[in-house]
Design an enzyme around this catalytic site. Structure first.
Site, PDB file in Angstrom:
ATOM      1  CE  LYS A  19     -11.155  -2.330   0.415  1.00 34.46           C
ATOM      2  NZ  LYS A  19     -10.920  -0.968   0.740  1.00 34.46           N
ATOM      3  CB  SER A 113      -8.255  -9.930  -1.558  1.00 34.37           C
ATOM      4  OG  SER A 113      -8.707 -10.696  -2.629  1.00 34.37           O
ATOM      5  CG  ASP A 145     -12.375  -4.455   4.377  1.00 37.60           C
ATOM      6  OD1 ASP A 145     -13.465  -4.137   4.902  1.00 37.60           O
ATOM      7  OD2 ASP A 145     -11.538  -3.623   3.977  1.00 37.60           O
TER       8      ASP A 145
HETATM    9  P1  ATP Z   1      -7.534  -2.297   4.101  1.00 32.08           P
HETATM   10  O1  ATP Z   1      -8.278  -1.183   3.441  1.00 32.08           O
HETATM   11  O2  ATP Z   1      -8.314  -3.589   4.257  1.00 32.08           O
HETATM   12  O3  ATP Z   1      -6.773  -1.909   5.356  1.00 32.08           O
HETATM   13  P2  ATP Z   1      -5.239  -1.986   2.427  1.00 32.08           P
HETATM   14  O4  ATP Z   1      -5.298  -2.245   0.962  1.00 32.08           O
HETATM   15  O5  ATP Z   1      -5.181  -0.544   2.815  1.00 32.08           O
HETATM   16  O6  ATP Z   1      -6.459  -2.732   3.055  1.00 32.08           O
HETATM   17  P3  ATP Z   1      -3.359  -4.114   2.693  1.00 32.08           P
HETATM   18  O7  ATP Z   1      -2.645  -4.046   1.394  1.00 32.08           O
HETATM   19  O8  ATP Z   1      -4.322  -5.208   2.882  1.00 32.08           O
HETATM   20  O9  ATP Z   1      -4.020  -2.711   3.040  1.00 32.08           O
HETATM   21  O10 ATP Z   1      -2.195  -4.147   3.826  1.00 32.08           O
HETATM   22  C1  ATP Z   1      -2.346  -3.569   5.090  1.00 32.08           C
HETATM   23  C2  ATP Z   1      -1.210  -4.044   5.999  1.00 32.08           C
HETATM   24  O11 ATP Z   1      -1.292  -5.457   6.169  1.00 32.08           O
HETATM   25  C3  ATP Z   1       0.173  -3.749   5.463  1.00 32.08           C
HETATM   26  O12 ATP Z   1       0.854  -2.997   6.435  1.00 32.08           O
HETATM   27  C4  ATP Z   1       0.854  -5.093   5.270  1.00 32.08           C
HETATM   28  O13 ATP Z   1       2.189  -5.125   5.732  1.00 32.08           O
HETATM   29  C5  ATP Z   1      -0.012  -6.075   6.065  1.00 32.08           C
HETATM   30  N1  ATP Z   1      -0.202  -7.351   5.361  1.00 32.08           N
HETATM   31  C6  ATP Z   1      -0.238  -8.550   5.939  1.00 32.08           C
HETATM   32  N2  ATP Z   1      -0.463  -9.505   5.031  1.00 32.08           N
HETATM   33  C7  ATP Z   1      -0.587  -8.913   3.835  1.00 32.08           C
HETATM   34  C8  ATP Z   1      -0.822  -9.376   2.509  1.00 32.08           C
HETATM   35  N3  ATP Z   1      -0.976 -10.664   2.233  1.00 32.08           N
HETATM   36  N4  ATP Z   1      -0.921  -8.461   1.539  1.00 32.08           N
HETATM   37  C9  ATP Z   1      -0.793  -7.130   1.827  1.00 32.08           C
HETATM   38  N5  ATP Z   1      -0.539  -6.659   3.038  1.00 32.08           N
HETATM   39  C10 ATP Z   1      -0.443  -7.515   4.049  1.00 32.08           C
END
Ligand code: ATP
Length: 291
Positions: A19, A113, A145
């Site tokens: 997203k 997601s 989210d």
């Molecule tokens: P948001 O803006 O919702 O916080 P983001 O894109 O910044 O999302 P994500 O990539 O969703 O962050 O990851 C955030 C944290 O969640 C990371 O520290 C990661 O280790 C943990 N995590 C747990 N499960 C997952 C997954 N399936 N994919 C990515 N990260 C994950």
């Protein structure tokens, strides 16, 4: 006794999109510490993939490949599966293969997601024991989210992100997304935010969305950008590069560090992507907005 559900094909593949936050304004802080926001979120065609297989025994197996993420109870996929089985009382289990392509902790919502796709897919594999409302409630309990990704349509998100209103006429843009090699914790970004709460934000958005055509350049704004950009000046450099390359607007997504440029045609977006490549500012993706 375990609930019994009619048999359905036991393997299911699903794509989990990333997203972008086209706008993110913080409008308040709740007593429990969560921030209330108004945001415009759009799903884009940059995908993780998940393969789920029903298991007869009560167990959850998770194998991850691609970008590095935890493969235990820390993974949101695992937690989503646990929550699904706990809520439905189903006695079976699942084996999940996650192929991680969406940069992690990058403001692109990949973990949320993946969790939403897991819930949707498990529900389909067991012939929909949960209705949309149940799924939404389960999703919101797991993370702010996640509910957005159940529908995965351009939406206005309110509350802590769980109150969603699809935007039917959001234009189909092309996005060039640049992710510098940094990970930003969402909790850190909110903790460092200097609270200057925005008023009248929802009405502002409704007014902007009524304009024909929608002028995306007037909508792009992210309260968290100033927090992340102060610590990581590369954010500003990437924005400048994207604008110089012809983007109609550029913004950091979520708590960053990913920055995207908005383009009205694939041709323009592709040209910009090529022009950015020699600058080696991070991974660069070209993604169509999904509707
Ligand atoms: P948001 O803006 O919702 O916080 P983001 O894109 O910044 O999302 P994500 O990539 O969703 O962050 O990851 C955030 C944290 O969640 C990371 O520290 C990661 O280790 C943990 N995590 C747990 N499960 C997952 C997954 N399936 N994919 C990515 N990260 C994950």
């Amino acid at each position: 006794m375990d609930k019994q559900f009619p048999f359905k094909s036991s393997i299911h593949k699903i794509q989990a999109p990333a997203k972008l936050n086209i706008r993110l304004k913080v409008i308040g802080r709740r007593p429990d510490g969560y921030h209330e926001l108004v945001s415009i979120m759009v799903p884009v065609a940059l995908f993780d993939t998940l393969e789920l297989e029903r298991l007869p025994k009560k167990q959850i197996n998770l194998a991850c490949q691609g970008l590095s993420v935890p493969d235990d109870g820390e993974n949101l996929v695992y937690r989503a599966a646990q929550a699904f089985f706990a809520r439905t009382g189903i006695g079976g289990g699942v084996s999940i293969k996650l192929t991680k392509n969406i940069p992690v902790a990058a403001g692109l919502g990949g973990g949320s997601s993946d969790a939403a796709s897991t819930l949707t897919c498990l529900n389909e594999l067991w012939s929909s024991p949960l209705d949309c409302e149940d799924l939404c409630e389960l999703a919101s309990g797991l993370g702010a989210d996640i509910a957005f990704f159940l529908l995965a349509k351009p939406s206005i998100a309110r509350g802590i992100g769980e109150v969603l209103e699809p935007i039917e006429k959001w234009p189909t843009f092309w996005y060039v997304i640049v992710t510098p090699p940094l990970q930003v914790s969402t909790a850190w970004a909110y903790a460092n935010l200097k609270l200057e709460l925005t008023k009248g934000e929802y009405n502002f958005i409704l007014k902007r969305l009524k304009k024909e055509p929608i002028q995306v350049g007037h909508i792009l704004e992210n309260d968290l950008e100033s927090v992340t950009a102060i610590h990581f000046p590369v954010i500003k450099s990437i924005k400048t590069l994207l604008l110089d390359a012809g983007a109609v607007g550029a913004l950091m997504s979520g708590s960053g560090p990913s920055v995207f440029g908005v383009f009205e045609s694939r041709e323009n977006a592709l040209r910009a992507k090529k022009s950015l490549a020699p600058h080696i500012v991070g991974d660069i993706f070209l993604a169509l907005g999904l509707s």
